[in-house]
Write a protein that holds these residues in place. Structure first.
Motif, PDB file in Angstrom:
ATOM      1  N   GLY A  52       0.777  -1.235   0.000  1.00  0.00           N
ATOM      2  CA  GLY A  52       0.000   0.000   0.000  1.00  0.00           C
ATOM      3  C   GLY A  52       0.806   1.281   0.000  1.00  0.00           C
ATOM      4  N   GLN A  53       2.125   1.212  -0.118  1.00  0.00           N
ATOM      5  CA  GLN A  53       2.969   2.411  -0.097  1.00  0.00           C
ATOM      6  C   GLN A  53       3.844   2.466  -1.341  1.00  0.00           C
ATOM      7  N   SER A  54       3.825   3.602  -2.037  1.00  0.00           N
ATOM      8  CA  SER A  54       4.669   3.775  -3.213  1.00  0.00           C
ATOM      9  C   SER A  54       5.287   5.166  -3.202  1.00  0.00           C
ATOM     10  N   VAL A  55       6.248   5.386  -4.095  1.00  0.00           N
ATOM     11  CA  VAL A  55       6.842   6.702  -4.294  1.00  0.00           C
ATOM     12  C   VAL A  55       6.773   7.042  -5.780  1.00  0.00           C
ATOM     13  N   ASP A  56       6.550   8.311  -6.093  1.00  0.00           N
ATOM     14  CA  ASP A  56       6.550   8.788  -7.475  1.00  0.00           C
ATOM     15  C   ASP A  56       7.381  10.059  -7.542  1.00  0.00           C
ATOM     16  N   CYS A  57       8.138  10.207  -8.630  1.00  0.00           N
ATOM     17  CA  CYS A  57       9.092  11.300  -8.746  1.00  0.00           C
ATOM     18  C   CYS A  57       8.748  12.221  -9.920  1.00  0.00           C
ATOM     19  N   VAL A  58       8.642  13.509  -9.631  1.00  0.00           N
ATOM     20  CA  VAL A  58       8.480  14.519 -10.666  1.00  0.00           C
ATOM     21  C   VAL A  58       9.855  15.121 -10.927  1.00  0.00           C
ATOM     22  N   ILE A  59      10.399  14.856 -12.111  1.00  0.00           N
ATOM     23  CA  ILE A  59      11.757  15.277 -12.440  1.00  0.00           C
ATOM     24  C   ILE A  59      11.684  16.455 -13.405  1.00  0.00           C
ATOM     25  N   PHE A  60      12.181  17.615 -12.960  1.00  0.00           N
ATOM     26  CA  PHE A  60      12.199  18.813 -13.791  1.00  0.00           C
ATOM     27  C   PHE A  60      13.553  18.965 -14.482  1.00  0.00           C
ATOM     28  N   GLY A  61      13.492  19.302 -15.765  1.00  0.00           N
ATOM     29  CA  GLY A  61      14.678  19.678 -16.521  1.00  0.00           C
ATOM     30  C   GLY A  61      14.394  20.973 -17.258  1.00  0.00           C
ATOM     31  N   PHE A  62      15.425  21.555 -17.874  1.00  0.00           N
ATOM     32  CA  PHE A  62      15.251  22.815 -18.601  1.00  0.00           C
ATOM     33  C   PHE A  62      16.122  22.770 -19.843  1.00  0.00           C
ATOM     34  N   GLU A  63      15.491  23.001 -21.009  1.00  0.00           N
ATOM     35  CA  GLU A  63      16.227  22.924 -22.272  1.00  0.00           C
ATOM     36  C   GLU A  63      15.537  23.799 -23.313  1.00  0.00           C
ATOM     37  N   ASN A  64      16.334  24.550 -24.076  1.00  0.00           N
ATOM     38  CA  ASN A  64      15.810  25.415 -25.141  1.00  0.00           C
ATOM     39  C   ASN A  64      14.709  26.352 -24.644  1.00  0.00           C
ATOM     40  N   GLY A  65      14.916  26.881 -23.443  1.00  0.00           N
ATOM     41  CA  GLY A  65      13.963  27.833 -22.897  1.00  0.00           C
ATOM     42  C   GLY A  65      12.667  27.231 -22.392  1.00  0.00           C
ATOM     43  N   GLU A  66      12.607  25.891 -22.290  1.00  0.00           N
ATOM     44  CA  GLU A  66      11.371  25.222 -21.883  1.00  0.00           C
ATOM     45  C   GLU A  66      11.607  24.364 -20.646  1.00  0.00           C
ATOM     46  N   LEU A  67      10.665  24.415 -19.714  1.00  0.00           N
ATOM     47  CA  LEU A  67      10.683  23.528 -18.566  1.00  0.00           C
ATOM     48  C   LEU A  67      10.163  22.166 -19.005  1.00  0.00           C
ATOM     49  N   LYS A  68      10.834  21.112 -18.592  1.00  0.00           N
ATOM     50  CA  LYS A  68      10.489  19.766 -19.070  1.00  0.00           C
ATOM     51  C   LYS A  68      10.264  18.810 -17.905  1.00  0.00           C
ATOM     52  N   ILE A  69       9.494  17.739 -18.194  1.00  0.00           N
ATOM     53  CA  ILE A  69       9.170  16.702 -17.221  1.00  0.00           C
ATOM     54  C   ILE A  69       9.544  15.346 -17.812  1.00  0.00           C
ATOM     55  N   LEU A  70      10.087  14.477 -16.993  1.00  0.00           N
ATOM     56  CA  LEU A  70      10.482  13.139 -17.447  1.00  0.00           C
ATOM     57  C   LEU A  70       9.334  12.149 -17.223  1.00  0.00           C
ATOM     58  N   ALA A  71       9.039  11.344 -18.251  1.00  0.00           N
ATOM     59  CA  ALA A  71       7.967  10.358 -18.146  1.00  0.00           C
ATOM     60  C   ALA A  71       8.397   9.037 -18.782  1.00  0.00           C
ATOM     61  N   LEU A  72       7.810   7.960 -18.295  1.00  0.00           N
ATOM     62  CA  LEU A  72       8.071   6.607 -18.787  1.00  0.00           C
ATOM     63  C   LEU A  72       6.815   6.045 -19.442  1.00  0.00           C
ATOM     64  N   LYS A  73       7.003   5.282 -20.511  1.00  0.00           N
ATOM     65  CA  LYS A  73       5.891   4.583 -21.131  1.00  0.00           C
ATOM     66  C   LYS A  73       5.940   3.121 -20.720  1.00  0.00           C
ATOM     67  N   TRP A  74       4.864   2.649 -20.098  1.00  0.00           N
ATOM     68  CA  TRP A  74       4.832   1.272 -19.626  1.00  0.00           C
ATOM     69  C   TRP A  74       4.856   0.287 -20.794  1.00  0.00           C
ATOM     70  N   GLU A  89      11.254  32.558 -15.789  1.00  0.00           N
ATOM     71  CA  GLU A  89       9.971  32.838 -16.439  1.00  0.00           C
ATOM     72  C   GLU A  89       9.207  31.548 -16.721  1.00  0.00           C
ATOM     73  N   SER A  90       9.919  30.491 -17.119  1.00  0.00           N
ATOM     74  CA  SER A  90       9.245  29.221 -17.428  1.00  0.00           C
ATOM     75  C   SER A  90       8.660  28.591 -16.171  1.00  0.00           C
ATOM     76  N   ILE A  91       9.309  28.799 -15.037  1.00  0.00           N
ATOM     77  CA  ILE A  91       8.803  28.249 -13.775  1.00  0.00           C
ATOM     78  C   ILE A  91       7.626  29.075 -13.261  1.00  0.00           C
ATOM     79  N   LEU A  92       7.778  30.386 -13.282  1.00  0.00           N
ATOM     80  CA  LEU A  92       6.745  31.270 -12.737  1.00  0.00           C
ATOM     81  C   LEU A  92       5.551  31.437 -13.664  1.00  0.00           C
ATOM     82  N   GLY A  93       5.753  31.158 -14.958  1.00  0.00           N
ATOM     83  CA  GLY A  93       4.669  31.295 -15.917  1.00  0.00           C
ATOM     84  C   GLY A  93       4.326  32.732 -16.237  1.00  0.00           C
ATOM     85  N   ARG A  94       5.297  33.625 -16.132  1.00  0.00           N
ATOM     86  CA  ARG A  94       5.066  35.035 -16.445  1.00  0.00           C
ATOM     87  C   ARG A  94       6.375  35.692 -16.878  1.00  0.00           C
TER      88      ARG A  94
END
Length: 257
Positions: free
Chosen positions: A20-42, A198-203
């Motif tokens: 009943g216990q799990s962990v999930d990770c939100v991984i932020f990266g930054f490239e070409n002026g864009e904030l990015k998120i890492l995802a896996l395809k099952w 700016e990419s983090i704050l959205g303004r």
């Protein structure tokens, strides 16, 4: 590929993990002026994208479990990790779809029943330099990719909510987290630093005010201009004085407001 998936699950002993216990990770990266998120395809039938996540060994601290899971599932050794929220809604997972997919790859009933239990997940976030990440998907994943924050695929369960919550956490804690140090390359321009915030704050931020405030902090090492395109036209490159940077974080002195 299908056989590898079966083998990885066959050797997955549910008795070794906390039920009943799990962990999930939100991984932020930054490239070409864009904030990015890492995802896996099952590696199961259908289009199932998820955050890197996993389970906690019975004799394992929660923080260490998150570090291990991220390394095993993505190949990333994280320079920064922070717990940001626990997700415990009763209906946070669609167990019918999960059980159907597990049965389709012929795992045993005990494992299907275990995965079908209710799970509470602890969310962790990490800030990483994409240029230093060598991604390696685990045997249960078909693909691993960086996505622009605005172009994420449909994520399973409540993982989209996790991303939104993690981003809000970073926005609220932006003056207390090693944003620039972990997300930017070793040397960067002031424009790149501004685009990151700016990419983090959205303004948008005023260029002159931003640069004056940043340079006033005296946490930067300025390097000679690059010669490409003429030295007088090239912007200065900067790197962080890591000791002074950490002092500001410890004193909670704001970078932006």
């Amino acid at each position: 590929m299908q056989e590898k998936t079966k083998n990885s699950l066959i050797h997955f002993d549910v008795n070794n993990f906390v039920s009943g216990q799990s962990v999930d990770c939100v991984i932020f990266g930054f490239e070409n002026g864009e904030l990015k998120i890492l995802a896996l395809k099952w590696k199961v039938p259908g289009e199932f994208w998820a955050l890197p996540g996993g389970f906690v060994f019975k004799d394992e601290d929660l923080d260490k479990a998150a570090i291990r899971v991220l390394k095993e599932r993505t190949g990333i050794d994280i320079p920064f990790l922070e717990q940001f929220k626990t997700f415990g809604k009763v209906d946070r997972r669609d167990n019918d779809i999960l059980v159907k997919n597990l049965k389709s790859i012929e795992v045993n009933k005990k494992m299907v029943d275990w995965f079908g239990n209710r799970f509470i997940s602890t969310g962790y976030l990490s800030l990483v330099d994409i240029r230093k990440c060598s991604l390696t998907a685990d045997l249960s994943s078909e693909a691993i990719e960086w996505f622009n924050l605005e172009d994420l695929p449909d994520l399973i369960y409540d993982h989209k909510e996790m991303v939104k919550t993690a981003l809000k956490y970073v926005q609220n804690q932006i003056n207390y987290l090693p944003i620039g140090l972990n997300l930017l390359p070793e040397k960067f321009t002031m424009k790149e630093l501004q685009m990151l915030y700016e990419s983090i704050l959205g303004r948008k931020l005023d260029r002159g005010n931003f640069q004056r405030k940043m340079l006033k902090l005296e946490i930067f090492i300025r390097h000679e201009k690059q010669l490409e395109g003429g030295a007088h036209k090239a912007p200065y490159l900067y790197s962080f004085d890591k000791e002074k940077y950490q002092e500001l974080l410890d004193k909670a002195i704001g970078f932006v407001s």
